[in-house]
Design an enzyme around this catalytic site. Structure first.
Site, short mmCIF file in Angstrom:
data_model
loop_
_atom_site.label_atom_id
_atom_site.label_comp_id
_atom_site.label_asym_id
_atom_site.label_seq_id
_atom_site.Cartn_x
_atom_site.Cartn_y
_atom_site.Cartn_z
CD GLU A 124 -42.57 -54.71 33.68
OE1 GLU A 124 -43.14 -55.65 33.10
OE2 GLU A 124 -42.70 -53.51 33.31
NE ARG A 173 -43.39 -58.13 30.44
CZ ARG A 173 -43.74 -58.99 29.48
NH1 ARG A 173 -43.03 -60.09 29.30
NH2 ARG A 173 -44.77 -58.74 28.70
#
Length: 408
Positions: A124, A173
């Site tokens: 991420e 994200r």
């Protein structure tokens, strides 16, 4: 079915682990959290308090020997967004060394040095990764993709805004999954119609559905040599060629701009508030209100820089106080503390205007209440943790789907 073993890097206060463990399908066998800029390792202390200190490392991952990291099926982590340019070549690291201290190269080193590297990666980052740096838009992401390709992985990615899928915070994200060429998933991705993978068949598309996609918007290959790629990628381009969704397989990028299939069941800011349990220090003193109103308001004014240069400054107004009937704005690391700020959340309650509490910030990231509460850790530090954290629900949904994909 046995649980998948996980290495968790850049663990913070354990958001990735919470999401994985909620599925009951993953077991973290080794974790690492190290904050170079602080003497007291606050995040690591919280992590150990919640998950135990066994198999947890609180040292700079760049100095950890790969032989000290156990084998695992999956490597996960929300790694920092840095400058990923390739600085030099050398014999000792498969012909490449990234800039020292850049944590992407620690992931790369672990993958390249392990005799049995993890077959799956689940990572991420902030969504600006797709368009950084400004001088060569998309170069950093191109380097990461090609370095994974060199190590034998195919990648799928997507920028996800948690609020589009009913979660309580508007937090965008990039999440990406990588599959080693020895896996069935890699082989399936390689032979799949890439448009179908992006829009419906891929792991991320199944976890977070998108509207029907008519075409791949761009296809291009990446220069194999990382140093050349670093020096030449998108030198002239004003825009990054990487769109919010894509796959990278066998040296070729397939990328599209997808639209989320919005979910009707929503959690809004009002739903996560602690009603009647908030202590006085979170309320805004009436005498400080003009300062808050100024910072949140629109501005058109002449300002003077330290150099003496004067310039016209303007910015639009923020919603003040925050809307309770919508998902919250993104939490940032400076959320804590009493001082007035343009970016801190302020809510209207029967008792007056107030800031959000640490528990409310945890709820916006879908953490358990008081996950970050620990003796010696201030409310400001707890807010900082949540500004750095991810939305646990996003990890949980991708992790569930990844487990199904691996075992199907």
């Amino acid at each position: 079915m046995k649980k998948l073993k996980v290495i968790e890097l850049f663990a913070g206060v354990g958001g990735f682990r919470l999401g994985l463990e909620k599925t009951n399908k993953y077991q973290v066998v080794w974790s690492n959290q190290w904050e170079p800029s602080t003497k007291t390792q606050h995040a690591s202390l919280v992590y150990e308090a919640r998950f135990g200190s066994e198999n947890h490392s609180n040292e700079d991952v760049a100095s950890v020997l790969t032989s000290n990291i156990p084998d695992a099926d999956v490597l996960v982590g929300g790694f920092p967004c840095q400058d990923y340019s390739v600085a030099t070549t050398s014999q000792n690291s498969k012909g490449l060394i990234g800039k020292k201290g850049v944590l992407w190269w620690s992931i790369h080193r672990i993958l390249s040095e392990k005799k049995n590297p993890p077959k799956y990666l689940f990572l991420e980052n902030v969504d600006r990764l797709l368009k950084s740096p400004t001088s060569q838009r998309g170069r950093d992401f191109a380097i990461m993709l090609q370095s994974l390709n060199t190590l034998g992985y195919a990648v799928e990615w997507r920028v996800i805004n948690a609020a589009d899928y009913g979660m309580p915070q508007r937090r965008r994200r990039i999440f990406f999954l990588a599959y080693h060429k020895s896996t069935t998933v890699y082989k399936n991705l390689k032979k799949a119609n890439k448009l179908n993978w992006i829009s419906s068949e891929g792991t991320i598309a199944k976890a977070f559905p998108v509207l029907p996609q008519l075409k791949i918007d761009a296809t291009f290959s990446l220069e194999e040599d990382l140093v050349t790629l670093s020096n030449t990628f998108n030198k002239e381009g004003k825009l990054s060629p990487f769109l919010n969704t894509g796959v990278f397989c066998d040296g070729t990028v397939y990328t599209s701009k997808t639209q989320p299939k919005l979910e009707t069941k929503k959690t809004v800011l009002k739903d996560i508030l602690q009603n009647g349990e908030v202590t006085p220090e979170f309320y805004i003193d009436k005498k400080d209100l003009p300062k808050w109103e100024y910072l949140k308001g629109s501005k058109k004014e002449v300002r003077t820089a330290k150099s003496g240069f004067t310039y016209n400054y303007s910015e639009g107004s923020m919603v003040f106080p925050d809307a309770l009937d919508n998902a919250s704005r993104t939490i940032i690391t400076g959320e804590g503390g009493k001082s007035a700020s343009r970016f801190k959340h302020v809510v209207a309650t029967p008792n007056g205007l107030r800031r959000l509490t640490p528990i409310e910030l945890e709820r916006l990231n879908m953490f358990p209440d008081n996950h970050t509460k620990l003796e010696g850790i201030s409310d400001t530090k707890r807010a900082f943790f949540m500004g750095n954290a991810l939305v646990v629900g996003v990890v949980e949904r991708i992790a569930k789907e990844l487990f199904t994909t691996i075992n199907s």
